[in-house]
Design a protein around this motif. Structure first.
Motif, PDB file in Angstrom:
ATOM      1  N   MET A 181       0.839  -1.179   0.000  1.00  0.00           N
ATOM      2  CA  MET A 181       0.000   0.000   0.000  1.00  0.00           C
ATOM      3  C   MET A 181       0.888   1.248   0.000  1.00  0.00           C
ATOM      4  O   MET A 181       1.963   1.250   0.576  1.00  0.00           O
ATOM      5  CB  MET A 181      -0.930  -0.020   1.203  1.00  0.00           C
ATOM      6  CG  MET A 181      -1.859  -1.230   1.152  1.00  0.00           C
ATOM      7  SD  MET A 181      -3.209  -1.272   2.322  1.00  0.00           S
ATOM      8  CE  MET A 181      -4.212   0.045   1.899  1.00  0.00           C
ATOM      9  N   LYS A 182       0.406   2.274  -0.685  1.00  0.00           N
ATOM     10  CA  LYS A 182       1.191   3.497  -0.844  1.00  0.00           C
ATOM     11  C   LYS A 182       0.481   4.683  -0.203  1.00  0.00           C
ATOM     12  O   LYS A 182      -0.746   4.737  -0.148  1.00  0.00           O
ATOM     13  CB  LYS A 182       1.409   3.793  -2.322  1.00  0.00           C
ATOM     14  CG  LYS A 182       2.301   2.783  -3.021  1.00  0.00           C
ATOM     15  CD  LYS A 182       2.601   3.208  -4.438  1.00  0.00           C
ATOM     16  CE  LYS A 182       3.589   2.226  -5.063  1.00  0.00           C
ATOM     17  NZ  LYS A 182       4.089   2.724  -6.328  1.00  0.00           N
ATOM     18  N   SER A 183       1.279   5.654   0.202  1.00  0.00           N
ATOM     19  CA  SER A 183       0.736   6.894   0.755  1.00  0.00           C
ATOM     20  C   SER A 183       0.278   7.798  -0.383  1.00  0.00           C
ATOM     21  O   SER A 183       0.636   7.599  -1.553  1.00  0.00           O
ATOM     22  CB  SER A 183       1.805   7.605   1.574  1.00  0.00           C
ATOM     23  OG  SER A 183       2.796   8.140   0.707  1.00  0.00           O
ATOM     24  N   ILE A 184      -0.466   8.831  -0.033  1.00  0.00           N
ATOM     25  CA  ILE A 184      -0.921   9.792  -1.038  1.00  0.00           C
ATOM     26  C   ILE A 184       0.275  10.471  -1.706  1.00  0.00           C
ATOM     27  O   ILE A 184       0.254  10.708  -2.919  1.00  0.00           O
ATOM     28  CB  ILE A 184      -1.901  10.818  -0.427  1.00  0.00           C
ATOM     29  CG1 ILE A 184      -2.573  11.636  -1.537  1.00  0.00           C
ATOM     30  CG2 ILE A 184      -1.209  11.700   0.600  1.00  0.00           C
ATOM     31  CD1 ILE A 184      -3.741  12.476  -1.066  1.00  0.00           C
ATOM     32  N   GLY A 185       1.319  10.751  -0.950  1.00  0.00           N
ATOM     33  CA  GLY A 185       2.509  11.368  -1.522  1.00  0.00           C
ATOM     34  C   GLY A 185       3.201  10.465  -2.525  1.00  0.00           C
ATOM     35  O   GLY A 185       3.670  10.922  -3.573  1.00  0.00           O
ATOM     36  N   GLU A 186       3.271   9.182  -2.206  1.00  0.00           N
ATOM     37  CA  GLU A 186       3.906   8.226  -3.125  1.00  0.00           C
ATOM     38  C   GLU A 186       3.105   8.098  -4.419  1.00  0.00           C
ATOM     39  O   GLU A 186       3.682   8.063  -5.510  1.00  0.00           O
ATOM     40  CB  GLU A 186       4.046   6.859  -2.452  1.00  0.00           C
ATOM     41  CG  GLU A 186       5.047   6.839  -1.320  1.00  0.00           C
ATOM     42  CD  GLU A 186       4.988   5.561  -0.501  1.00  0.00           C
ATOM     43  OE1 GLU A 186       6.069   5.108  -0.062  1.00  0.00           O
ATOM     44  OE2 GLU A 186       3.883   5.007  -0.293  1.00  0.00           O
ATOM     45  N   VAL A 187       1.785   8.040  -4.295  1.00  0.00           N
ATOM     46  CA  VAL A 187       0.939   7.917  -5.487  1.00  0.00           C
ATOM     47  C   VAL A 187       1.033   9.190  -6.324  1.00  0.00           C
ATOM     48  O   VAL A 187       1.185   9.131  -7.547  1.00  0.00           O
ATOM     49  CB  VAL A 187      -0.521   7.608  -5.097  1.00  0.00           C
ATOM     50  CG1 VAL A 187      -1.428   7.628  -6.325  1.00  0.00           C
ATOM     51  CG2 VAL A 187      -0.602   6.255  -4.402  1.00  0.00           C
ATOM     52  N   ALA A 188       0.961  10.325  -5.655  1.00  0.00           N
ATOM     53  CA  ALA A 188       1.071  11.601  -6.374  1.00  0.00           C
ATOM     54  C   ALA A 188       2.391  11.680  -7.130  1.00  0.00           C
ATOM     55  O   ALA A 188       2.417  12.054  -8.306  1.00  0.00           O
ATOM     56  CB  ALA A 188       0.921  12.754  -5.392  1.00  0.00           C
ATOM     57  N   ALA A 189       3.489  11.303  -6.479  1.00  0.00           N
ATOM     58  CA  ALA A 189       4.803  11.336  -7.125  1.00  0.00           C
ATOM     59  C   ALA A 189       4.865  10.362  -8.297  1.00  0.00           C
ATOM     60  O   ALA A 189       5.428  10.679  -9.352  1.00  0.00           O
ATOM     61  CB  ALA A 189       5.893  11.018  -6.104  1.00  0.00           C
ATOM     62  N   GLN A 190       4.291   9.182  -8.136  1.00  0.00           N
ATOM     63  CA  GLN A 190       4.326   8.177  -9.200  1.00  0.00           C
ATOM     64  C   GLN A 190       3.668   8.701 -10.476  1.00  0.00           C
ATOM     65  O   GLN A 190       4.132   8.426 -11.573  1.00  0.00           O
ATOM     66  CB  GLN A 190       3.624   6.899  -8.742  1.00  0.00           C
ATOM     67  CG  GLN A 190       3.598   5.811  -9.799  1.00  0.00           C
ATOM     68  CD  GLN A 190       3.029   4.497  -9.291  1.00  0.00           C
ATOM     69  OE1 GLN A 190       2.941   4.255  -8.087  1.00  0.00           O
ATOM     70  NE2 GLN A 190       2.644   3.643 -10.204  1.00  0.00           N
ATOM     71  N   PHE A 191       2.579   9.468 -10.310  1.00  0.00           N
ATOM     72  CA  PHE A 191       1.836   9.949 -11.476  1.00  0.00           C
ATOM     73  C   PHE A 191       2.146  11.410 -11.826  1.00  0.00           C
ATOM     74  O   PHE A 191       1.561  11.953 -12.762  1.00  0.00           O
ATOM     75  CB  PHE A 191       0.332   9.768 -11.254  1.00  0.00           C
ATOM     76  CG  PHE A 191      -0.099   8.329 -11.289  1.00  0.00           C
ATOM     77  CD1 PHE A 191      -0.289   7.676 -12.499  1.00  0.00           C
ATOM     78  CD2 PHE A 191      -0.303   7.614 -10.117  1.00  0.00           C
ATOM     79  CE1 PHE A 191      -0.688   6.352 -12.537  1.00  0.00           C
ATOM     80  CE2 PHE A 191      -0.695   6.286 -10.145  1.00  0.00           C
ATOM     81  CZ  PHE A 191      -0.886   5.651 -11.359  1.00  0.00           C
ATOM     82  N   GLY A 192       3.043  12.031 -11.062  1.00  0.00           N
ATOM     83  CA  GLY A 192       3.378  13.418 -11.337  1.00  0.00           C
ATOM     84  C   GLY A 192       2.244  14.381 -11.042  1.00  0.00           C
ATOM     85  O   GLY A 192       2.050  15.360 -11.763  1.00  0.00           O
ATOM     86  N   LEU A 193       1.493  14.094  -9.997  1.00  0.00           N
ATOM     87  CA  LEU A 193       0.342  14.917  -9.627  1.00  0.00           C
ATOM     88  C   LEU A 193       0.569  15.579  -8.279  1.00  0.00           C
ATOM     89  O   LEU A 193       1.236  15.014  -7.417  1.00  0.00           O
ATOM     90  CB  LEU A 193      -0.917  14.037  -9.494  1.00  0.00           C
ATOM     91  CG  LEU A 193      -1.401  13.301 -10.721  1.00  0.00           C
ATOM     92  CD1 LEU A 193      -2.455  12.270 -10.332  1.00  0.00           C
ATOM     93  CD2 LEU A 193      -1.973  14.290 -11.715  1.00  0.00           C
ATOM     94  N   PRO A 194      -0.051  16.730  -8.062  1.00  0.00           N
ATOM     95  CA  PRO A 194      -0.056  17.263  -6.698  1.00  0.00           C
ATOM     96  C   PRO A 194      -1.039  16.444  -5.852  1.00  0.00           C
ATOM     97  O   PRO A 194      -2.025  15.915  -6.372  1.00  0.00           O
ATOM     98  CB  PRO A 194      -0.551  18.702  -6.873  1.00  0.00           C
ATOM     99  CG  PRO A 194      -0.963  18.871  -8.283  1.00  0.00           C
ATOM    100  CD  PRO A 194      -0.607  17.643  -9.040  1.00  0.00           C
ATOM    101  N   THR A 195      -0.776  16.348  -4.576  1.00  0.00           N
ATOM    102  CA  THR A 195      -1.640  15.527  -3.711  1.00  0.00           C
ATOM    103  C   THR A 195      -3.071  16.038  -3.666  1.00  0.00           C
ATOM    104  O   THR A 195      -4.003  15.239  -3.521  1.00  0.00           O
ATOM    105  CB  THR A 195      -1.071  15.449  -2.279  1.00  0.00           C
ATOM    106  OG1 THR A 195      -0.912  16.776  -1.779  1.00  0.00           O
ATOM    107  CG2 THR A 195       0.256  14.705  -2.246  1.00  0.00           C
ATOM    108  N   HIS A 196      -3.251  17.349  -3.835  1.00  0.00           N
ATOM    109  CA  HIS A 196      -4.613  17.872  -3.754  1.00  0.00           C
ATOM    110  C   HIS A 196      -5.502  17.332  -4.874  1.00  0.00           C
ATOM    111  O   HIS A 196      -6.723  17.257  -4.721  1.00  0.00           O
ATOM    112  CB  HIS A 196      -4.627  19.412  -3.721  1.00  0.00           C
ATOM    113  CG  HIS A 196      -4.275  20.067  -5.014  1.00  0.00           C
ATOM    114  ND1 HIS A 196      -5.195  20.314  -5.994  1.00  0.00           N
ATOM    115  CD2 HIS A 196      -3.093  20.537  -5.483  1.00  0.00           C
ATOM    116  CE1 HIS A 196      -4.603  20.894  -7.026  1.00  0.00           C
ATOM    117  NE2 HIS A 196      -3.314  21.041  -6.727  1.00  0.00           N
TER     118      HIS A 196
END
Length: 128
Positions: A1-16
């Motif tokens: 399982m990944k954190s919101i920061g990890e997912v955001a970084a993986q897809f190049g998105l801001p967490t918001h």
């Protein structure tokens, strides 16, 4: 399982963005206390959302497409989206053809070039 920061970084998105998609009902990550935890299924969902957005679909349409639970209903929704996307692709291809025709044109005045005019003829509904 990944954190919101990890997912955001993986897809190049801001967490918001991920938080917004969750508020819109597109994502439902698990929670560990007050922290979001994203599964592999959530990652596939993010990828589907991104591809759909790149294709020009709004969040409401994406939510509908992803929320439908029966195959026939999903096929109906996706067929509608496919038809709209094919029309957008055709318009984009016509624009690309026009640009390429302009790049091939040796004339100083592009609008007098018969080859370039040929790329515009479909829009005029006349033969050049």
């Amino acid at each position: 399982m990944k954190s919101i920061g990890e997912v955001a970084a993986q897809f190049g998105l801001p967490t918001h963005v991920l938080r917004h998609w969750e508020a819109e009902g597109l994502l439902t990550p698990a929670r560990a206390g007050d922290r979001r935890r994203y599964t592999d299924a959530d990652l596939y969902r993010v990828a589907a959302i991104l591809i759909s957005k790149e294709a020009g679909f709004g969040l409401a349409d994406i939510r509908t497409m992803l929320a439908v639970r029966s195959a026939p209903a999903r096929h109906e929704v996706m067929a509608r989206h496919r038809d709209r996307l094919l029309a957008r692709i055709a318009r984009a291809q016509a624009a690309l053809d026009m640009l390429e025709g302009g790049l091939e044109c040796p004339h100083d005045d592009l609008m007098t070039c018969p080859h370039f005019q040929g790329h515009l003829a479909d829009r005029l509904h006349v033969e050049v």
